[in-house]
Design a protein around this motif. Structure first.
Motif, mmCIF file in Angstrom:
data_model
loop_
_atom_site.group_PDB
_atom_site.id
_atom_site.type_symbol
_atom_site.label_atom_id
_atom_site.label_comp_id
_atom_site.label_asym_id
_atom_site.label_seq_id
_atom_site.Cartn_x
_atom_site.Cartn_y
_atom_site.Cartn_z
ATOM 1 N N LYS A 151 0.845 -1.212 0.000
ATOM 2 C CA LYS A 151 0.000 0.000 0.000
ATOM 3 C C LYS A 151 0.865 1.242 0.000
ATOM 4 O O LYS A 151 0.617 2.200 -0.738
ATOM 5 C CB LYS A 151 -0.908 0.013 1.234
ATOM 6 N N LEU B 149 3.969 1.555 -0.949
ATOM 7 C CA LEU B 149 4.724 1.676 -2.191
ATOM 8 C C LEU B 149 3.839 2.242 -3.296
ATOM 9 O O LEU B 149 4.240 3.143 -4.036
ATOM 10 C CB LEU B 149 5.259 0.300 -2.590
ATOM 11 N N LYS B 150 2.626 1.745 -3.389
ATOM 12 C CA LYS B 150 1.712 2.231 -4.429
ATOM 13 C C LYS B 150 1.372 3.702 -4.192
ATOM 14 O O LYS B 150 1.318 4.496 -5.131
ATOM 15 C CB LYS B 150 0.424 1.404 -4.434
ATOM 16 N N ARG B 151 1.152 4.064 -2.940
ATOM 17 C CA ARG B 151 0.820 5.461 -2.626
ATOM 18 C C ARG B 151 2.010 6.358 -2.997
ATOM 19 O O ARG B 151 1.831 7.435 -3.552
ATOM 20 C CB ARG B 151 0.435 5.582 -1.152
ATOM 21 N N ALA C 31 4.212 5.743 -5.307
ATOM 22 C CA ALA C 31 4.256 5.807 -6.770
ATOM 23 C C ALA C 31 3.188 6.769 -7.306
ATOM 24 O O ALA C 31 3.432 7.508 -8.257
ATOM 25 C CB ALA C 31 4.049 4.415 -7.363
ATOM 26 N N GLN C 32 2.018 6.770 -6.698
ATOM 27 C CA GLN C 32 0.956 7.701 -7.116
ATOM 28 C C GLN C 32 1.401 9.144 -6.899
ATOM 29 O O GLN C 32 1.235 10.008 -7.766
ATOM 30 C CB GLN C 32 -0.326 7.446 -6.311
ATOM 31 N N GLU C 33 1.969 9.398 -5.727
ATOM 32 C CA GLU C 33 2.404 10.765 -5.407
ATOM 33 C C GLU C 33 3.491 11.213 -6.381
ATOM 34 O O GLU C 33 3.519 12.363 -6.837
ATOM 35 C CB GLU C 33 2.948 10.832 -3.966
ATOM 36 N N MET C 34 4.385 10.277 -6.706
ATOM 37 C CA MET C 34 5.468 10.607 -7.621
ATOM 38 C C MET C 34 4.902 10.932 -9.009
ATOM 39 O O MET C 34 5.342 11.873 -9.667
ATOM 40 C CB MET C 34 6.425 9.426 -7.721
ATOM 41 N N ALA C 35 3.929 10.129 -9.448
ATOM 42 C CA ALA C 35 3.332 10.352 -10.767
ATOM 43 C C ALA C 35 2.636 11.709 -10.807
ATOM 44 O O ALA C 35 2.753 12.456 -11.788
ATOM 45 C CB ALA C 35 2.333 9.240 -11.086
ATOM 46 N N ILE C 36 1.921 12.048 -9.750
ATOM 47 C CA ILE C 36 1.217 13.344 -9.701
ATOM 48 C C ILE C 36 2.220 14.478 -9.667
ATOM 49 O O ILE C 36 2.062 15.508 -10.360
ATOM 50 C CB ILE C 36 0.285 13.413 -8.460
ATOM 51 N N ARG D 159 5.268 14.518 -10.892
ATOM 52 C CA ARG D 159 5.899 14.660 -12.203
ATOM 53 C C ARG D 159 4.957 15.329 -13.184
ATOM 54 O O ARG D 159 5.366 16.144 -14.014
ATOM 55 C CB ARG D 159 6.313 13.285 -12.743
ATOM 56 N N ALA D 160 3.670 15.006 -13.097
ATOM 57 C CA ALA D 160 2.699 15.595 -14.031
ATOM 58 C C ALA D 160 2.452 17.070 -13.724
ATOM 59 O O ALA D 160 2.032 17.822 -14.601
ATOM 60 C CB ALA D 160 1.384 14.816 -13.966
ATOM 61 N N SER D 161 2.694 17.436 -12.490
ATOM 62 C CA SER D 161 2.390 18.811 -12.074
ATOM 63 C C SER D 161 3.569 19.768 -12.267
ATOM 64 O O SER D 161 3.435 20.966 -12.071
ATOM 65 C CB SER D 161 1.991 18.851 -10.590
#
Lengths: 233, 110
Positions: free
Chosen positions: B94, B96-98, B100-105, B107-109
């Motif tokens: 959980k 790790l996935k969270r 990864a989600q934060e990292m993706a957001i 990078r997109a921002s």
């Protein structure tokens, strides 16, 4: 439906959908030019993120594959933090029609429900229909189309869905519905039109063994949630 | 149990305990796990060198084959350990996935 559209975000989880994602995004941008369209790329191996971005979507890319729900949650998390009030989730494979979204949004805008589920019970074979009936009885959740990904949520409902607890599984359909019900979110189900999948197998249920494990897991979850509720009452 | 068997059990459990300490020394084992493994070594040592401990309880439970009691106990312990590991793994997944989600957001921002 004017000013509310500016506060509405469309979230599309996508995995290797280069053939359809551009069309879906373009249609959404045409129908809802004031709203934001967010495509969450779940580590696709094709041109999905590029085509989505070219069509006008905000693209967020996962560093590794985490499943459809994790991708949906990433999009919800992003849009929630940006202050959106209304959220629509739909698939990237073209099954969910953007022009049907107002049927989900209007009850939300009128505060008739916190969660509106786009239901298309004509899809699926006999086994799926029997499974839905079984889970409705077992879970006590009175939703006809339990696995529809075409849903609209209010900000209050999304605040419940952002918990990392939902990351324990790739297909937390029941987990989500139980959590929403436990947090006293009101549900509304509306009939919408959907298209059959244009090509390929389901990304979520690519095989019979996957379907079987989903059925078993959902059964265990439904029983545990109802038993715990009984024990705590 | 023969004296040779007792010596063998004592030797093996001691070697195992030393191995665990070695892993800790090399920072290959989390300290929180050491209690469990040292406890296992100590239990094997005691049960091997002093079999009268489990014989006493086996007789009380009216078991026909006395050594089965520590075997059953060991199996239950392994199941509990595996369950605990699954719980820990789920929590780590959980997080790790969270992350990864934060990292993706993020990078997109940018």
């Amino acid at each position: 439906m004017g000013p509310e559209l500016e506060k509405t975000a469309f979230i599309i989880p996508a995995l290797n959908e280069e053939k359809t994602v551009g069309t879906v995004v373009s249609e959404l941008r045409n129908f809802f030019p004031l709203s934001e369209v967010v495509v969450v790329d779940d580590a696709s191996e094709d041109q999905t993120p590029t085509l989505a971005e070219r069509s006008g979507a905000k693209v967020i890319s996962h560093p590794f594959r985490m499943g459809a729900w994790a991708a949906t949650q990433t999009g919800l998390l992003y849009a929630y933090r940006k202050g959106f009030e209304y959220f629509v989730t739909l698939d990237a494979d073209g099954q969910h029609l953007p022009r049907e979204a107002p049927k989900l949004l209007e009850p939300l805008y009128r505060n008739e429900a916190e969660v509106v589920i786009g239901s298309f019970t004509e899809r699926g074979g006999l086994f799926k229909k029997l499974a839905w009936k079984f889970f409705q009885k077992l879970s006590g959740i009175k939703v006809e189309d339990l696995t529809s990904g075409f849903r609209a949520y209010s900000r209050k409902a999304v605040s419940v869905l952002l918990s990392s607890d939902f990351l324990v599984t790739d297909t937390p359909d029941f987990l989500i519905l139980f959590a929403l019900k436990e947090n006293s979110m009101s549900f509304l189900e509306v009939e919408v039109k959907m298209l059959p999948r244009k090509e390929g197998k389901s990304r979520v249920f690519p095989s019979s063994s996957r379907i079987l494990s989903y059925v078993i897991l959902s059964t265990v979850l439904s029983i545990s949630k109802r038993c715990l509720r009984w024990q705590s009452s | 149990m023969s004296e040779v068997a007792k010596l063998l059990v004592a030797f093996l459990s001691t070697v195992f305990a030393l191995r665990v300490l070695f892993l800790v020394k090399r920072n290959l084992l989390q300290l929180s796990y050491i209690l469990f493994w040292i406890g296992v070594c100590a239990s094997v040592f005691v049960l091997g060198v002093f079999p009268q401990t489990y014989i006493f309880f086996s007789q009380k439970l009216q078991l026909f084959y006395y050594p089965i009691l520590p075997v059953v106990f060991a199996i239950l312990l392994v199941f509990l350990k595996l369950l605990r590991q699954d719980i820990d793994l789920s929590e780590k997944e959980k997080r790790l996935k969270r992350l990864a989600q934060e990292m993706a957001i993020w990078r997109a921002s940018r």
